[in-house]
Scaffold this motif. Structure first.
Motif, short mmCIF file in Angstrom:
data_model
loop_
_atom_site.label_atom_id
_atom_site.label_comp_id
_atom_site.label_asym_id
_atom_site.label_seq_id
_atom_site.Cartn_x
_atom_site.Cartn_y
_atom_site.Cartn_z
N TYR A 276 2.29 9.02 8.40
CA TYR A 276 1.57 8.22 7.40
C TYR A 276 1.71 6.73 7.70
O TYR A 276 0.72 5.98 7.65
CB TYR A 276 2.13 8.53 6.01
N SER A 277 2.93 6.28 8.01
CA SER A 277 3.16 4.86 8.30
C SER A 277 2.40 4.42 9.55
O SER A 277 1.82 3.33 9.58
CB SER A 277 4.66 4.60 8.48
N ALA A 278 2.40 5.29 10.59
CA ALA A 278 1.69 4.96 11.82
C ALA A 278 0.19 4.83 11.58
O ALA A 278 -0.47 3.93 12.11
CB ALA A 278 1.96 6.02 12.89
N ALA A 279 -0.35 5.73 10.75
CA ALA A 279 -1.78 5.67 10.45
C ALA A 279 -2.13 4.40 9.66
O ALA A 279 -3.14 3.74 9.94
CB ALA A 279 -2.19 6.91 9.65
N LYS A 280 -1.30 4.04 8.72
CA LYS A 280 -1.55 2.83 7.92
C LYS A 280 -1.47 1.58 8.78
O LYS A 280 -2.31 0.67 8.65
CB LYS A 280 -0.55 2.76 6.77
N ASN A 281 -0.47 1.54 9.67
CA ASN A 281 -0.31 0.36 10.53
C ASN A 281 -1.44 0.22 11.53
O ASN A 281 -1.81 -0.89 11.92
CB ASN A 281 1.03 0.43 11.27
N ALA A 282 -1.99 1.36 11.98
CA ALA A 282 -3.06 1.33 12.98
C ALA A 282 -4.44 1.17 12.36
O ALA A 282 -5.42 0.94 13.08
CB ALA A 282 -3.02 2.60 13.82
N SER A 283 -4.54 1.28 11.05
CA SER A 283 -5.84 1.27 10.39
C SER A 283 -6.43 -0.14 10.29
O SER A 283 -5.70 -1.14 10.17
CB SER A 283 -5.71 1.86 8.98
N ASP A 284 -7.77 -0.21 10.33
CA ASP A 284 -8.47 -1.48 10.12
C ASP A 284 -8.55 -1.83 8.64
O ASP A 284 -8.94 -2.94 8.29
CB ASP A 284 -9.89 -1.39 10.70
N HIS A 285 -8.23 -0.87 7.79
CA HIS A 285 -8.29 -1.10 6.34
C HIS A 285 -7.05 -0.52 5.67
O HIS A 285 -7.14 0.41 4.86
CB HIS A 285 -9.56 -0.46 5.76
N PRO A 286 -5.85 -1.04 6.00
CA PRO A 286 -4.61 -0.48 5.45
C PRO A 286 -4.52 -0.58 3.93
O PRO A 286 -3.77 0.17 3.30
CB PRO A 286 -3.52 -1.33 6.12
N GLU A 287 -5.29 -1.49 3.34
CA GLU A 287 -5.23 -1.65 1.88
C GLU A 287 -5.77 -0.44 1.13
O GLU A 287 -5.45 -0.25 -0.06
CB GLU A 287 -6.02 -2.90 1.47
N THR A 288 -6.53 0.44 1.81
CA THR A 288 -7.07 1.63 1.14
C THR A 288 -6.06 2.77 1.07
O THR A 288 -6.26 3.72 0.31
CB THR A 288 -8.33 2.12 1.85
N PHE A 289 -4.99 2.68 1.86
CA PHE A 289 -3.98 3.73 1.84
C PHE A 289 -3.20 3.65 0.53
O PHE A 289 -2.75 2.58 0.10
CB PHE A 289 -3.02 3.58 3.03
N GLY A 290 -3.05 4.80 -0.12
CA GLY A 290 -2.43 4.84 -1.43
C GLY A 290 -3.41 4.71 -2.57
O GLY A 290 -3.04 4.81 -3.74
N GLU A 291 -4.69 4.51 -2.23
CA GLU A 291 -5.74 4.35 -3.25
C GLU A 291 -6.78 5.46 -3.19
O GLU A 291 -7.83 5.35 -3.82
CB GLU A 291 -6.43 2.99 -3.07
N GLY A 292 -6.50 6.52 -2.39
CA GLY A 292 -7.45 7.62 -2.26
C GLY A 292 -8.10 7.65 -0.89
O GLY A 292 -9.31 7.83 -0.77
N GLU A 293 -7.29 7.51 0.16
CA GLU A 293 -7.78 7.48 1.53
C GLU A 293 -7.59 8.85 2.19
O GLU A 293 -6.46 9.34 2.30
CB GLU A 293 -7.04 6.40 2.33
N LEU A 294 -8.69 9.47 2.62
CA LEU A 294 -8.61 10.77 3.29
C LEU A 294 -7.74 10.71 4.55
O LEU A 294 -7.05 11.66 4.89
CB LEU A 294 -10.01 11.26 3.67
#
Length: 492
Positions: A276-294
């Motif tokens: 989960y942390s790796a996906a959030k760090n690599a994402s172009d939109h990390p702010e959507t994680f924890g808000e309903g991100e598939l």
């Protein structure tokens, strides 16, 4: 070896094997879908069923429970924000938000597909790697085996739980428990306190069921009032485009979970959080994680299910369980007369390969059963705890008694159940204790053989053996660093 592989491939394709795997998958998902109930509990209470089946049927049944239970924990995590397993905590961050947005079906579909993908890829990796590793392990003598087992115990104590000091204490207690009974080398009784039932040692299966099932049941009872109400699964199904968008994340998490699974003592929780942390760090939109991100669901579920296959590598080659669940699997192997370790592949290579082949094909059943049964499992969340707990307790006691039909086993179940509750209240992790108990006997036996081979000069003899010396020298700085890091940031 090639002949064993071909034989094992043919052994795996049995109708009863596939039927019991399907039953195991369904049972695992069923228990995992119950808020507060875990894969560990499912494995503990269903373990005795495998005793009445052939190894090629009973072990795949438990593997089905294992796989189904890990995914099943994501159902209450997504629907009511109550993870069914520790590994589903990361899944609940985005899953419940999607449920509140009316997209629960999409979230459950993503959890299922990413789970099956991660599990399947890691299973293929396990099949490719386990036989070369087993061949290497078969070259081990007592010195190498002693070094590997000792270092594994130290690493488990250092990396498990929140406090390395508490974990070390529990591991030493587990080692002491393994010494109860008759000395395997000298035949002398030790720590039996005059009890005839302890001459053969503490029985493993009542210990496992007591330590893992009873505290889990108590935890469910205490938290039963917190279960939220659930409406029917809503929203559209996941589209192929959405899966494709998350595919890179799923592959990354699969690699992370596979690497974590090989290392004893880490397990699904660590893999899910890392994925989960790796996906959030690599994402172009990390702010959507924890808000309903598939993508957050895909990352967590692919990582925690990718652990399942590689945990079999240390289990089968060295007899070292990777986590609590594989410790129960070890008990099943022992009960079936298949003692994991260096000689297992030489003596039962065809059976082992058949189990691994069945494990891969279980993923196809996993996908079909999960896809068709999600609406049913979602309704399971609403079953009252007052109905479930007595049934689970009955299974725990009946399963303990049925193996040997010995009343002493029931006493051991209660004793270790109480001990598990006390340990949980004191925030002591029982996993190092179980590892110490399981590995204590082979460690002692390998130590005795090493001393006999070296005429009592242990260190001199160990450093004459290449693998034993290399294992010790390379592991000391790694263990020292890990221990320094954990002591520096963890409470005692």
């Amino acid at each position: 070896m090639l002949e064993q592989l071909i034989t094992g491939f043919g052994m795996a394709f049995r109708v009863d094997t596939f039927l019991m795997m399907s039953a195991g998958l369904f049972a695992g998902m069923l228990v995992g879908a119950l808020p507060g109930f875990t894969t560990l509990l499912a494995m503990a209470i269903l373990l005795p069923i495998s005793f009445f089946l052939d190894p090629i049927v009973g072990i795949p049944f438990l593997l089905g429970v294992y796989k189904g239970g890990i995914f099943g924990g994501s159902i209450p995590a997504i629907l009511v924000s109550m993870p069914g397993t520790g590994a589903a905590v990361a899944t609940s961050r985005d899953g419940y938000k999607l449920t509140k947005q009316g997209k629960s079906r999409k979230a459950l579909d993503m959890a299922l597909c990413s789970s099956v993908f991660g599990d399947t890829v890691s299973d293929f990796f396990t099949m490719l790697m386990i036989f070369p590793i087993a061949f290497l392990v078969m070259q081990f003598g007592p010195p190498e085996l002693f070094a590997v087992l000792l270092l594994s115990l130290v690493i488990i104590a250092v990396t498990s739980g929140n406090s390395p000091i508490k974990c070390l204490v529990m591991m030493l207690f587990g080692l002491w428990l393994s010494f109860i009974g008759t000395d395997p080398l000298g035949g002398v009784e030790r720590f039996t306190f005059g009890l005839f039932d302890l001459r053969s040692g503490i029985p493993l299966l009542p210990m496992l069921i007591g330590l893992f099932a009873i505290p889990e049941i108590a935890n469910v009872v205490m938290k039963s009032s917190k279960v939220q109400q659930l409406s029917a699964v809503t929203g559209e199904r996941m589209t192929f485009g959405e899966f494709r968008r998350c595919f890179k994340t799923i592959c990354r998490s699969t690699v992370i979970g596979t690497c974590v699974g090989i290392v004893p003592g880490l397990g699904q929780v660590v893999a899910a959080m890392m994925g989960y942390s790796a996906a959030k760090n690599a994402s172009d939109h990390p702010e959507t994680f924890g808000e309903g991100e598939l993508e957050g669901i895909a990352a967590a579920e692919a990582a925690n299910n990718a652990v399942n296959g590689p945990t079999m590598v240390p289990l089968l080659t060295l007899g070292i369980p990777g986590d609590n669940v594989t410790a129960i699997l070890l008990g099943a192997f022992v009960a079936q007369g298949l003692r994991p370790g260096p000689q297992l592949f030489e003596e039962q290579g065809a059976t082992v390969f058949a189990i691994l082949v069945a494990m891969v094909f279980a993923n196809l059943l996993f996908l079909v059963i999960g896809y068709l049964s999600i609406p049913f499992f979602s309704r399971i969340v609403q079953i009252k705890t007052s109905i479930l707990v007595p049934v689970v307790l009955m299974f725990a006691f009946a399963g303990t008694f049925v193996f040997r039909s010995d009343n002493f086993d029931l006493l051991m179940l209660v004793a270790f159940g109480v001990f598990g509750l006390i340990a949980k209240a004191g925030k002591f992790d029982v996993m190092p204790m179980v590892m110490g108990f399981i590995l204590g006997s082979p460690l002692e036996y390998a130590f005795g053989q090493t001393m006999a081979m070296g005429n009592g000069a242990l260190l001199e003899f160990m450093f004459q053996e290449r693998l034993g010396a290399i294992s010790v020298l390379l592991s000391i700085p790694v263990i020292g660093y890990l221990l320094w890091r954990r002591l520096g940031r963890a409470p005692a």
